[in-house]
Design an enzyme around this catalytic site. Structure first.
Site, PDB file in Angstrom:
ATOM      1  N   CYS A   1       7.509 -70.754  54.729  1.00  0.00           N
ATOM      2  CA  CYS A   1       8.450 -71.441  55.616  1.00  0.00           C
ATOM      3  C   CYS A   1       9.744 -71.499  54.833  1.00  0.00           C
ATOM      4  O   CYS A   1       9.848 -72.234  53.858  1.00  0.00           O
ATOM      5  CB  CYS A   1       7.994 -72.852  55.985  1.00  0.00           C
ATOM      6  SG  CYS A   1       9.285 -73.727  56.904  1.00  0.00           S
TER       7      CYS A   1
ATOM      8  N   CYS B   1      11.501 -75.231  55.116  1.00  0.00           N
ATOM      9  CA  CYS B   1      10.913 -76.414  54.471  1.00  0.00           C
ATOM     10  C   CYS B   1       9.455 -76.132  54.119  1.00  0.00           C
ATOM     11  O   CYS B   1       9.187 -75.489  53.113  1.00  0.00           O
ATOM     12  CB  CYS B   1      11.076 -77.660  55.334  1.00  0.00           C
ATOM     13  SG  CYS B   1      10.699 -77.418  57.072  1.00  0.00           S
ATOM     14  N   SER B   2       8.499 -76.576  54.918  1.00  0.00           N
ATOM     15  CA  SER B   2       7.108 -76.450  54.497  1.00  0.00           C
ATOM     16  C   SER B   2       6.159 -76.324  55.674  1.00  0.00           C
ATOM     17  O   SER B   2       5.014 -76.736  55.583  1.00  0.00           O
ATOM     18  CB  SER B   2       6.722 -77.664  53.650  1.00  0.00           C
ATOM     19  OG  SER B   2       6.939 -78.840  54.410  1.00  0.00           O
ATOM     20  N   CYS B   3       6.605 -75.773  56.787  1.00  0.00           N
ATOM     21  CA  CYS B   3       5.718 -75.633  57.948  1.00  0.00           C
ATOM     22  C   CYS B   3       4.499 -74.802  57.549  1.00  0.00           C
ATOM     23  O   CYS B   3       4.617 -73.791  56.864  1.00  0.00           O
ATOM     24  CB  CYS B   3       6.458 -74.989  59.116  1.00  0.00           C
ATOM     25  SG  CYS B   3       7.805 -76.030  59.712  1.00  0.00           S
TER      26      CYS B   3
HETATM   27 FE    FE Z   1       9.160 -76.013  57.845  1.00  0.00          FE
END
Ligand code: FE
Length: 215
Positions: free
Chosen positions: A112, A115-117
């Site tokens: 991602c 961010c951190s999906c």
């Molecule tokens: Fe994300």
């Protein structure tokens, strides 16, 4: 908390939640509990679920089933959200899941960039490195170097395809079934499916990495 543009064209960076965001979340939780809108036990149960019960073992069940069951694999590649929900894994946030299959010709890698999906329902919480700024940038700019750092070396003829997750679409890699495991049971195959192989930074473990089967 955030939504992504389809093109991930943001320039801001938010690897770690800022302290004021954590305070706002706590304030919001207190208010919801105080107003009787949220049961704190229910909140704790959700957190406990993601910390202790939902993890890559769910993804391993999905992958091993796809290896032994051709019609499940076909359904999984066509509509992963529906196929995994039949196994009892539901998204909490209405996001869609897509499964991308590794072949001799193509290796898939998930990131991602914003961010951190991450596909929580099948992999649990993301590892720290997945959320780090260097991984998010380098998975796109130099994926083969990133793979090498995880000990993954692919033939030059194998194309590396990078998938950028968003809050709307999460990806799970279907690793190639290791050589010499064609007669294995689904349960035994699960031992070879690691979290990292389903993110795409590694391959599934080789056959000799599995524990000996009981006779
Ligand atoms: Fe994300």
């Amino acid at each position: 908390m955030h939504s992504h543009d389809g093109d991930h064209g943001h320039s801001h960076d938010h690897t770690e939640p800022p302290p004021e965001l954590e305070l706002k979340v706590k304030a919001l939780e207190s208010l919801l509990v105080e107003k009787g809108l949220v049961n704190p036990d229910a909140l704790n149960a959700i957190i406990d679920n993601y910390e202790h019960k939902v993890g890559p073992q769910n993804g391993a069940i999905v992958v091993a089933k796809a290896w032994v069951d051709a019609s499940f694999k076909e359904a999984l590649l066509a509509d992963a959200t529906a196929a995994v929900s039949e196994l009892g894994y539901f998204g909490r946030q209405g996001e869609h899941l897509r499964v991308v299959e590794n072949t001799d010709g193509t290796h898939n890698l998930v990131v991602c960039t914003l961010c951190s999906c991450y596909p929580w329902t099948v992999l649990g919480l993301p590892p720290t490195w997945y959320k780090s700024a260097p991984y998010r940038a380098r998975a796109v700019s130099e994926p083969r170097q990133v793979l090498a750092e995880f000990g993954t070396f692919l033939p030059g003829s194998t194309k590396v395809r990078v998938w950028d997750s968003t809050s709307e679409m999460r990806y799970l890699v279907l690793p190639q079934q290791p050589a010499g495991t064609q007669q294995w049971t689904e349960e035994r195959l699960r031992c070879l499916v690691t979290r990292n192989s389903m993110i795409g930074v590694e391959l599934a473990k080789p056959a000799d990495a599995a524990p000996e089967q009981d006779q």
